[in-house]
Design an enzyme around this catalytic site. Sequence first.
Site, PDB file in Angstrom:
ATOM      1  CD  GLU A  28      -2.825   1.419   0.434  1.00 59.43           C
ATOM      2  OE1 GLU A  28      -2.440   1.530  -0.742  1.00 59.43           O
ATOM      3  OE2 GLU A  28      -4.011   1.588   0.782  1.00 59.43           O
ATOM      4  CG  ASP A  29      -0.969   4.800  -1.358  1.00 58.69           C
ATOM      5  OD1 ASP A  29      -1.529   4.253  -0.383  1.00 58.69           O
ATOM      6  OD2 ASP A  29      -1.583   5.529  -2.155  1.00 58.69           O
ATOM      7  CG  ASP A  83      -4.263   9.344   6.884  1.00 54.48           C
ATOM      8  OD1 ASP A  83      -3.633   9.890   7.783  1.00 54.48           O
ATOM      9  OD2 ASP A  83      -5.184   9.934   6.268  1.00 54.48           O
ATOM     10  CG  PHE A 115      -3.054  15.671   1.031  1.00 58.62           C
ATOM     11  CD1 PHE A 115      -3.880  14.598   1.332  1.00 58.62           C
ATOM     12  CD2 PHE A 115      -2.821  15.981  -0.305  1.00 58.62           C
ATOM     13  CE1 PHE A 115      -4.473  13.853   0.330  1.00 58.62           C
ATOM     14  CE2 PHE A 115      -3.416  15.236  -1.321  1.00 58.62           C
ATOM     15  CZ  PHE A 115      -4.243  14.177  -0.998  1.00 58.62           C
ATOM     16  NE  ARG A 152      -3.323   8.119  -9.448  1.00 59.98           N
ATOM     17  CZ  ARG A 152      -3.886   7.826  -8.275  1.00 59.98           C
ATOM     18  NH1 ARG A 152      -3.134   7.449  -7.257  1.00 59.98           N
ATOM     19  NH2 ARG A 152      -5.193   7.915  -8.117  1.00 59.98           N
TER      20      ARG A 152
END
Length: 173
Positions: free
Chosen positions: A97-98, A101, A150, A163
């Site tokens: 997963e990136d 959070d 963010f 991206r």
Amino acid sequence: MSETLEVLLDRGRIEGRVRELAKMISEDYQGRVPLMVGILKGAVIFLSDLARALDIPVALDFMAVSSYGQSSETSGVVRILKDLDENIEGRDVIVVEDIVDTGLTLRYLCDALKARNPASLRVCVLLDKPSRRLVEVDVHYRGFEIPDAFVVGYGLDYQERYRSLPHVGRLKL
Ligand code: 5GP
């Protein structure tokens, strides 16, 4: 409307850390062929670099889940938009997963995948924002801890942009 981007992790740091993670995974899964499950779309760049840095064979599969939609705030609602092609029963699965959070997405995914009886299940994330966690997630391989900001780049987007950047940056709107 002006957006500014402050580089948090440059290309060199990411490349170095991806190599370290790949070394750990290659050692841990020696003699096995794990199935790496990339979570679309954010993990695609990370997964493709990570997989190529391994010195063991792997299989690849993908899932897509809804998380933030168009907004930058989590809804807490997780839905599977695209499921795996592979049956994972008896497989060694690594979810890639990136970013983690609140943890809601990975918690939901891991629970759903565990119910399919894999031989083992581990999570590998590039970025971790621990200060934002709402639910605990067992992350086995972690690239970087980052502050509550963010971020975009290296797979991560803001409204489908950024991206393809080779670095990770903090986006100021
Ligand atoms: P969680 O369920 O852990 O709150 O959120 C996980 C998902 O939220 C990630 O897969 C990613 O899509 C999105 N997300 C969380 N933080 C960020 C961020 O800083 N930047 C971007 N682009 N997406 C984020």
